[in-house]
Design an enzyme around this catalytic site. Structure first.
Site, mmCIF file in Angstrom:
data_model
loop_
_atom_site.group_PDB
_atom_site.id
_atom_site.type_symbol
_atom_site.label_atom_id
_atom_site.label_comp_id
_atom_site.label_asym_id
_atom_site.label_seq_id
_atom_site.Cartn_x
_atom_site.Cartn_y
_atom_site.Cartn_z
ATOM 1 N N ASP A 39 0.865 -1.188 0.000
ATOM 2 C CA ASP A 39 0.000 0.000 0.000
ATOM 3 C C ASP A 39 0.903 1.241 0.000
ATOM 4 O O ASP A 39 2.133 1.135 0.107
ATOM 5 C CB ASP A 39 -0.915 -0.013 1.243
ATOM 6 C CG ASP A 39 -1.950 1.109 1.237
ATOM 7 O OD1 ASP A 39 -2.286 1.618 0.142
ATOM 8 O OD2 ASP A 39 -2.433 1.494 2.315
ATOM 9 N N SER A 40 0.266 2.404 -0.056
ATOM 10 C CA SER A 40 1.024 3.657 0.024
ATOM 11 C C SER A 40 1.320 4.011 1.480
ATOM 12 O O SER A 40 2.208 4.806 1.775
ATOM 13 C CB SER A 40 0.197 4.790 -0.581
ATOM 14 O OG SER A 40 -1.030 4.897 0.140
ATOM 15 N N GLY A 50 -3.616 8.693 -3.894
ATOM 16 C CA GLY A 50 -4.884 9.195 -4.450
ATOM 17 C C GLY A 50 -4.784 10.548 -5.115
ATOM 18 O O GLY A 50 -5.744 11.045 -5.693
ATOM 19 N N CYS A 110 -4.566 -1.607 -1.914
ATOM 20 C CA CYS A 110 -4.784 -0.178 -2.162
ATOM 21 C C CYS A 110 -5.733 -0.048 -3.349
ATOM 22 O O CYS A 110 -5.410 -0.503 -4.452
ATOM 23 C CB CYS A 110 -3.441 0.470 -2.471
ATOM 24 S SG CYS A 110 -3.561 2.176 -3.000
ATOM 25 N N ASN A 111 -6.889 0.545 -3.108
ATOM 26 C CA ASN A 111 -7.868 0.711 -4.199
ATOM 27 C C ASN A 111 -7.343 1.662 -5.269
ATOM 28 O O ASN A 111 -7.539 1.428 -6.461
ATOM 29 C CB ASN A 111 -9.176 1.286 -3.650
ATOM 30 C CG ASN A 111 -9.908 0.322 -2.745
ATOM 31 O OD1 ASN A 111 -10.819 -0.370 -3.169
ATOM 32 N ND2 ASN A 111 -9.514 0.260 -1.487
ATOM 33 N N GLU A 161 -3.971 7.744 8.929
ATOM 34 C CA GLU A 161 -2.514 7.662 9.178
ATOM 35 C C GLU A 161 -2.190 8.221 10.559
ATOM 36 O O GLU A 161 -1.404 7.632 11.305
ATOM 37 C CB GLU A 161 -1.742 8.465 8.115
ATOM 38 C CG GLU A 161 -1.701 7.832 6.742
ATOM 39 C CD GLU A 161 -0.662 6.727 6.609
ATOM 40 O OE1 GLU A 161 0.392 6.807 7.233
ATOM 41 O OE2 GLU A 161 -0.930 5.767 5.858
ATOM 42 N N CYS A 220 -11.355 2.658 0.212
ATOM 43 C CA CYS A 220 -9.932 2.941 0.425
ATOM 44 C C CYS A 220 -9.552 2.101 1.636
ATOM 45 O O CYS A 220 -10.287 2.076 2.633
ATOM 46 C CB CYS A 220 -9.715 4.419 0.718
ATOM 47 S SG CYS A 220 -8.066 4.791 1.356
ATOM 48 N N THR A 221 -8.419 1.413 1.552
ATOM 49 C CA THR A 221 -8.081 0.467 2.626
ATOM 50 C C THR A 221 -7.753 1.162 3.946
ATOM 51 O O THR A 221 -7.687 0.519 4.986
ATOM 52 C CB THR A 221 -6.901 -0.425 2.198
ATOM 53 O OG1 THR A 221 -5.820 0.421 1.780
ATOM 54 C CG2 THR A 221 -7.305 -1.348 1.069
ATOM 55 N N HIS A 222 -7.538 2.480 3.901
ATOM 56 C CA HIS A 222 -7.327 3.214 5.161
ATOM 57 C C HIS A 222 -8.630 3.325 5.960
ATOM 58 O O HIS A 222 -8.584 3.475 7.180
ATOM 59 C CB HIS A 222 -6.828 4.634 4.878
ATOM 60 C CG HIS A 222 -5.365 4.721 4.580
ATOM 61 N ND1 HIS A 222 -4.822 4.301 3.387
ATOM 62 C CD2 HIS A 222 -4.323 5.177 5.333
ATOM 63 C CE1 HIS A 222 -3.517 4.516 3.417
ATOM 64 N NE2 HIS A 222 -3.188 5.044 4.581
#
Ligand code: DGL
Length: 270
Positions: free
Chosen positions: A10-11, A43, A74-75, A152, A186-188
């Site tokens: 992921d980012s 994004g 990560c989408n 985050e 979004c995976t976040h």
């Protein structure tokens, strides 16, 4: 037999939400977690740049690590780079895309909300999913990088800004007919499940792709037995730590990854 090794990518820390589901269903696997914080947030990046960056980074990582399967957790990346990656790699690549189909099936009032990054909102692939699986219902969209940053911060142990979240969701909260089901695209965002549900006074269903990804990994790797070496999960980031603030954040992240069962968090130089 060698223990299987899976890379979660992921980012930022969002992929941890996917890792949790994948690991729960596939416990006897060694996990690597790589996050590209040097180019966070994904994004907001141009498509061409993102394709090149992710391809180069993953090819470099795979050259030095034995990996059996990659999860692009990560989408924003998956809705763009899956095909290119599969052309370059000989191992299976599992992607995460917005769970429009299950959300459309779950909705009772015919209004769903897609919460994602600005990039995922505008992707052709997302439009394709909506046209295919939610053609007869109303799909509202919010693309927010601020929300990614809130997740985050929470994972780095900083105080959570509920007011900011409320402001991001205001366009839906103010509606007479609110969405009754939200796609966490979004995976976040699954990392903020409770906070998001609170804004809707818990009168909303939240849908993400974690379990589906876990099933897919299980299907591709098969049933695994407890190996000789397990729980050696290692995490890596791509942005060198220079300033004091970055050092503090990195210490907080070390702690966070530790709670998810990773034994280390190190800088990965491409
Ligand atoms: N976790 C990511 C996603 O699922 C990316 C967030 C970002 O870097 O913008 O889209």
């Amino acid at each position: 037999m060698l223990i299987k090794q899976v890379l979660i990518f992921d980012s930022g820390v969002g992929g941890l939400s996917v890792f949790q589901d994948v690991q729960q269903q596939n416990p006897y696997i060694n996990y690597f977690y790589l996050f590209d914080n040097a180019y966070f947030p994904y994004g907001e990046l141009e498509d061409d740049f993102l394709i090149t960056r992710i391809t180069e980074l993953l090819l470099s990582f795979l050259a030095t690590h034995r990996i059996d399967l990659i999860v692009i957790a990560c989408n924003s990346a998956s809705t763009l780079v899956l095909q290119v990656l599969r052309e370059h790699l000989s191992i299976p690549v599992v992607g995460v895309v917005p769970a429009i189909k299950p959300a459309a099936q779950l909705s009772k009032n015919g209004v769903i909300g897609l919460l994602a990054t600005p990039a995922t909102i505008k992707r052709n692939y997302t439009t394709f999913l909506i046209n295919k699986f939610a053609a007869n219902i109303e799909v509202l969209k919010i693309g927010s990088t601020e929300l990614v940053k809130l997740a985050e911060e929470k994972m780095a142990g900083l105080p959570f800004d509920q007011k900011c979240l409320q402001k991001i969701l205001a366009p839906w909260l103010l509606l007479q007919k609110r969405p009754d089901t939200l796609v966490l695209g979004c995976t976040h965002f699954p990392l903020l499940k409770n906070e998001i549900a609170n804004c809707f006074k818990n009168k909303v269903q939240l849908v993400d792709s974690g379990k589906a990804i876990a099933n897919r990994v299980h299907q591709l790797l098969g049933e695994q037995r407890r190996g000789e070496v397990s729980n050696q999960h290692r995490a890596y980031y791509t942005k060198p730590v220079v300033t004091l603030c970055e050092t503090q954040k990195s210490v907080a992240l070390q702690r966070c990854f530790l709670t998810y069962g990773f034994i280390s968090l190190d800088y990965y130089r491409v």
